[in-house]
Design a protein around this motif. Structure first.
Motif, PDB file in Angstrom:
ATOM      1  N   ALA A  12       4.114  -3.541   6.650  1.00  0.00           N
ATOM      2  CA  ALA A  12       2.796  -3.379   6.039  1.00  0.00           C
ATOM      3  C   ALA A  12       2.046  -4.709   6.095  1.00  0.00           C
ATOM      4  CB  ALA A  12       2.935  -2.928   4.596  1.00  0.00           C
ATOM      5  N   THR A  13       0.765  -4.634   6.368  1.00  0.00           N
ATOM      6  CA  THR A  13      -0.042  -5.841   6.347  1.00  0.00           C
ATOM      7  C   THR A  13      -0.342  -6.197   4.895  1.00  0.00           C
ATOM      8  OG1 THR A  13      -2.121  -4.635   6.443  1.00  0.00           O
ATOM      9  CG2 THR A  13      -1.119  -5.245   8.549  1.00  0.00           C
ATOM     10  N   LEU A  14      -0.699  -7.435   4.661  1.00  0.00           N
ATOM     11  CA  LEU A  14      -1.007  -7.875   3.305  1.00  0.00           C
ATOM     12  C   LEU A  14      -2.154  -7.048   2.729  1.00  0.00           C
ATOM     13  CD1 LEU A  14      -0.464  -9.774   0.989  1.00  0.00           C
ATOM     14  CD2 LEU A  14      -2.013 -11.411   2.024  1.00  0.00           C
ATOM     15  N   LYS A  15      -3.129  -6.725   3.557  1.00  0.00           N
ATOM     16  CA  LYS A  15      -4.267  -5.937   3.091  1.00  0.00           C
ATOM     17  C   LYS A  15      -3.803  -4.588   2.532  1.00  0.00           C
ATOM     18  CE  LYS A  15      -8.251  -3.480   4.837  1.00  0.00           C
ATOM     19  NZ  LYS A  15      -8.870  -2.963   6.030  1.00  0.00           N
ATOM     20  N   ASP A  16      -2.836  -3.960   3.190  1.00  0.00           N
ATOM     21  CA  ASP A  16      -2.330  -2.665   2.740  1.00  0.00           C
ATOM     22  C   ASP A  16      -1.382  -2.803   1.554  1.00  0.00           C
ATOM     23  OD1 ASP A  16      -3.716  -1.447   4.811  1.00  0.00           O
ATOM     24  OD2 ASP A  16      -2.003  -1.578   6.174  1.00  0.00           O
ATOM     25  N   ASP A  17      -0.769  -3.963   1.413  1.00  0.00           N
ATOM     26  CA  ASP A  17       0.251  -4.172   0.393  1.00  0.00           C
ATOM     27  C   ASP A  17      -0.328  -4.694  -0.923  1.00  0.00           C
ATOM     28  OD1 ASP A  17       2.939  -4.131  -0.444  1.00  0.00           O
ATOM     29  OD2 ASP A  17       3.191  -6.245   0.061  1.00  0.00           O
ATOM     30  N   ARG A  43       2.951 -10.515 -18.419  1.00  0.00           N
ATOM     31  CA  ARG A  43       3.880 -10.841 -17.312  1.00  0.00           C
ATOM     32  C   ARG A  43       5.130  -9.974 -17.326  1.00  0.00           C
ATOM     33  NH1 ARG A  43       1.572 -14.946 -13.923  1.00  0.00           N
ATOM     34  NH2 ARG A  43      -0.093 -15.774 -15.187  1.00  0.00           N
ATOM     35  N   GLN A  44       4.970  -8.703 -17.657  1.00  0.00           N
ATOM     36  CA  GLN A  44       6.102  -7.779 -17.660  1.00  0.00           C
ATOM     37  C   GLN A  44       6.346  -7.165 -16.286  1.00  0.00           C
ATOM     38  OE1 GLN A  44       6.271  -5.004 -20.951  1.00  0.00           O
ATOM     39  NE2 GLN A  44       4.968  -6.349 -22.170  1.00  0.00           N
ATOM     40  N   LEU A  45       5.429  -7.395 -15.358  1.00  0.00           N
ATOM     41  CA  LEU A  45       5.586  -6.889 -13.998  1.00  0.00           C
ATOM     42  C   LEU A  45       5.992  -8.035 -13.075  1.00  0.00           C
ATOM     43  CD1 LEU A  45       2.370  -4.678 -13.804  1.00  0.00           C
ATOM     44  CD2 LEU A  45       4.720  -3.903 -14.128  1.00  0.00           C
ATOM     45  N   PRO A  46       6.927  -7.784 -12.169  1.00  0.00           N
ATOM     46  CA  PRO A  46       7.364  -8.856 -11.271  1.00  0.00           C
ATOM     47  C   PRO A  46       6.295  -9.178 -10.238  1.00  0.00           C
ATOM     48  CG  PRO A  46       8.349  -6.785 -10.612  1.00  0.00           C
ATOM     49  CD  PRO A  46       7.618  -6.521 -11.901  1.00  0.00           C
ATOM     50  N   GLY A  47       6.069 -10.452 -10.032  1.00  0.00           N
ATOM     51  CA  GLY A  47       5.191 -10.883  -8.953  1.00  0.00           C
ATOM     52  C   GLY A  47       3.701 -10.738  -9.182  1.00  0.00           C
ATOM     53  N   VAL A  48       3.257 -10.408 -10.394  1.00  0.00           N
ATOM     54  CA  VAL A  48       1.810 -10.346 -10.628  1.00  0.00           C
ATOM     55  C   VAL A  48       1.261 -11.767 -10.693  1.00  0.00           C
ATOM     56  CG1 VAL A  48       1.813  -8.120 -11.814  1.00  0.00           C
ATOM     57  CG2 VAL A  48       1.985 -10.199 -13.135  1.00  0.00           C
ATOM     58  N   LYS A  50      -2.686 -14.145 -10.767  1.00  0.00           N
ATOM     59  CA  LYS A  50      -4.125 -14.143 -10.960  1.00  0.00           C
ATOM     60  C   LYS A  50      -4.777 -15.045  -9.928  1.00  0.00           C
ATOM     61  CE  LYS A  50      -6.487 -13.400 -15.263  1.00  0.00           C
ATOM     62  NZ  LYS A  50      -6.848 -13.901 -16.576  1.00  0.00           N
ATOM     63  N   LEU A  51      -5.822 -14.546  -9.293  1.00  0.00           N
ATOM     64  CA  LEU A  51      -6.688 -15.357  -8.445  1.00  0.00           C
ATOM     65  C   LEU A  51      -8.047 -15.342  -9.132  1.00  0.00           C
ATOM     66  CD1 LEU A  51      -5.794 -14.177  -4.822  1.00  0.00           C
ATOM     67  CD2 LEU A  51      -5.202 -16.335  -5.921  1.00  0.00           C
ATOM     68  N   GLY A  52      -8.419 -16.477  -9.683  1.00  0.00           N
ATOM     69  CA  GLY A  52      -9.638 -16.505 -10.494  1.00  0.00           C
ATOM     70  C   GLY A  52      -9.409 -15.702 -11.754  1.00  0.00           C
ATOM     71  N   ARG A  53     -10.230 -14.675 -11.953  1.00  0.00           N
ATOM     72  CA  ARG A  53     -10.098 -13.833 -13.144  1.00  0.00           C
ATOM     73  C   ARG A  53      -9.491 -12.470 -12.827  1.00  0.00           C
ATOM     74  NH1 ARG A  53     -16.082 -14.133 -15.403  1.00  0.00           N
ATOM     75  NH2 ARG A  53     -15.425 -12.072 -16.049  1.00  0.00           N
ATOM     76  N   ILE A  54      -9.009 -12.272 -11.614  1.00  0.00           N
ATOM     77  CA  ILE A  54      -8.548 -10.951 -11.185  1.00  0.00           C
ATOM     78  C   ILE A  54      -7.031 -10.948 -10.979  1.00  0.00           C
ATOM     79  CG2 ILE A  54      -8.755  -9.175  -9.404  1.00  0.00           C
ATOM     80  CD1 ILE A  54     -11.592 -10.265  -8.873  1.00  0.00           C
ATOM     81  N   TRP A  55      -6.363  -9.960 -11.576  1.00  0.00           N
ATOM     82  CA  TRP A  55      -4.924  -9.794 -11.412  1.00  0.00           C
ATOM     83  C   TRP A  55      -4.634  -9.183 -10.041  1.00  0.00           C
ATOM     84  CZ3 TRP A  55      -1.529 -12.029 -14.395  1.00  0.00           C
ATOM     85  CH2 TRP A  55      -1.870 -12.341 -15.707  1.00  0.00           C
ATOM     86  N   HIS A  56      -3.546  -9.609  -9.433  1.00  0.00           N
ATOM     87  CA  HIS A  56      -3.106  -9.069  -8.146  1.00  0.00           C
ATOM     88  C   HIS A  56      -1.603  -8.811  -8.205  1.00  0.00           C
ATOM     89  CE1 HIS A  56      -6.845 -11.077  -7.041  1.00  0.00           C
ATOM     90  NE2 HIS A  56      -6.863 -10.329  -5.951  1.00  0.00           N
ATOM     91  N   ALA A  57      -1.158  -7.876  -7.387  1.00  0.00           N
ATOM     92  CA  ALA A  57       0.273  -7.597  -7.246  1.00  0.00           C
ATOM     93  C   ALA A  57       0.498  -7.009  -5.858  1.00  0.00           C
ATOM     94  CB  ALA A  57       0.743  -6.620  -8.308  1.00  0.00           C
ATOM     95  N   ARG A  58       1.717  -7.122  -5.380  1.00  0.00           N
ATOM     96  CA  ARG A  58       2.076  -6.522  -4.093  1.00  0.00           C
ATOM     97  C   ARG A  58       2.817  -5.216  -4.350  1.00  0.00           C
ATOM     98  NH1 ARG A  58       4.075 -10.729   0.311  1.00  0.00           N
ATOM     99  NH2 ARG A  58       3.943  -8.772   1.433  1.00  0.00           N
ATOM    100  N   ILE A  63       7.576  -1.825  -5.875  1.00  0.00           N
ATOM    101  CA  ILE A  63       8.483  -0.769  -5.426  1.00  0.00           C
ATOM    102  C   ILE A  63       9.916  -1.259  -5.410  1.00  0.00           C
ATOM    103  CG2 ILE A  63       9.159   0.616  -3.415  1.00  0.00           C
ATOM    104  CD1 ILE A  63       6.122   0.862  -2.808  1.00  0.00           C
ATOM    105  N   GLU A  64      10.132  -2.463  -4.902  1.00  0.00           N
ATOM    106  CA  GLU A  64      11.483  -3.024  -4.844  1.00  0.00           C
ATOM    107  C   GLU A  64      12.065  -3.181  -6.256  1.00  0.00           C
ATOM    108  OE1 GLU A  64      14.899  -3.943  -3.275  1.00  0.00           O
ATOM    109  OE2 GLU A  64      13.168  -3.418  -2.073  1.00  0.00           O
ATOM    110  N   GLU A  65      11.251  -3.596  -7.206  1.00  0.00           N
ATOM    111  CA  GLU A  65      11.718  -3.732  -8.585  1.00  0.00           C
ATOM    112  C   GLU A  65      12.056  -2.364  -9.175  1.00  0.00           C
ATOM    113  OE1 GLU A  65      12.878  -5.469 -12.141  1.00  0.00           O
ATOM    114  OE2 GLU A  65      12.580  -6.334 -10.155  1.00  0.00           O
ATOM    115  N   MET A  66      11.248  -1.340  -8.875  1.00  0.00           N
ATOM    116  CA  MET A  66      11.546   0.002  -9.371  1.00  0.00           C
ATOM    117  C   MET A  66      12.847   0.516  -8.785  1.00  0.00           C
ATOM    118  SD  MET A  66       7.929   1.970  -9.477  1.00  0.00           S
ATOM    119  CE  MET A  66       6.582   0.928  -8.991  1.00  0.00           C
ATOM    120  N   ARG A  67      13.080   0.259  -7.517  1.00  0.00           N
ATOM    121  CA  ARG A  67      14.338   0.680  -6.876  1.00  0.00           C
ATOM    122  C   ARG A  67      15.520  -0.037  -7.498  1.00  0.00           C
ATOM    123  NH1 ARG A  67      12.312   0.456  -0.695  1.00  0.00           N
ATOM    124  NH2 ARG A  67      11.263   2.475  -0.685  1.00  0.00           N
ATOM    125  N   ARG A  68      15.336  -1.303  -7.790  1.00  0.00           N
ATOM    126  CA  ARG A  68      16.420  -2.115  -8.350  1.00  0.00           C
ATOM    127  C   ARG A  68      16.820  -1.622  -9.738  1.00  0.00           C
ATOM    128  NH1 ARG A  68      17.406  -6.675 -11.231  1.00  0.00           N
ATOM    129  NH2 ARG A  68      15.265  -6.932 -11.891  1.00  0.00           N
TER     130      ARG A  68
END
Length: 69
Positions: A12-17, A43-48, A50-58, A63-68
């Motif tokens: 998957a490309t970063l744009k799609d992820d 911060r209860q989600l792995p890998g979240v 912030k860029l500026g004022r906007i939250w981001h996650a992959r 998905i990997e954390e949910m599988r784990r």
């Protein structure tokens, strides 16, 4: 000897992820927007992050954390 498929799946490309904003993250997780924001802010989600004022996650990280679990 096993035969390889003619086309290997493309990563998957970063744009799609990338999920941009607490609303998209919440929609992906199937929770309310407020719950999604709370999960990000505390911060209860792995890998979240912030860029500026906007939250981001992959997606792949979530998905990997949910599988784990």
């Amino acid at each position: 000897m096993s035969k390889l498929p003619s086309e290997l799946p493309q990563p998957a490309t970063l744009k799609d992820d990338l999920l941009r904003g607490a609303a998209q993250i919440a929609e992906f997780l199937g929770v309310s927007e407020r719950q999604g924001f709370h999960l990000c802010a505390t911060r209860q989600l792995p890998g979240v992050f912030k860029l500026g004022r906007i939250w981001h996650a992959r997606r792949s990280t979530l998905i990997e954390e949910m599988r784990r679990r």
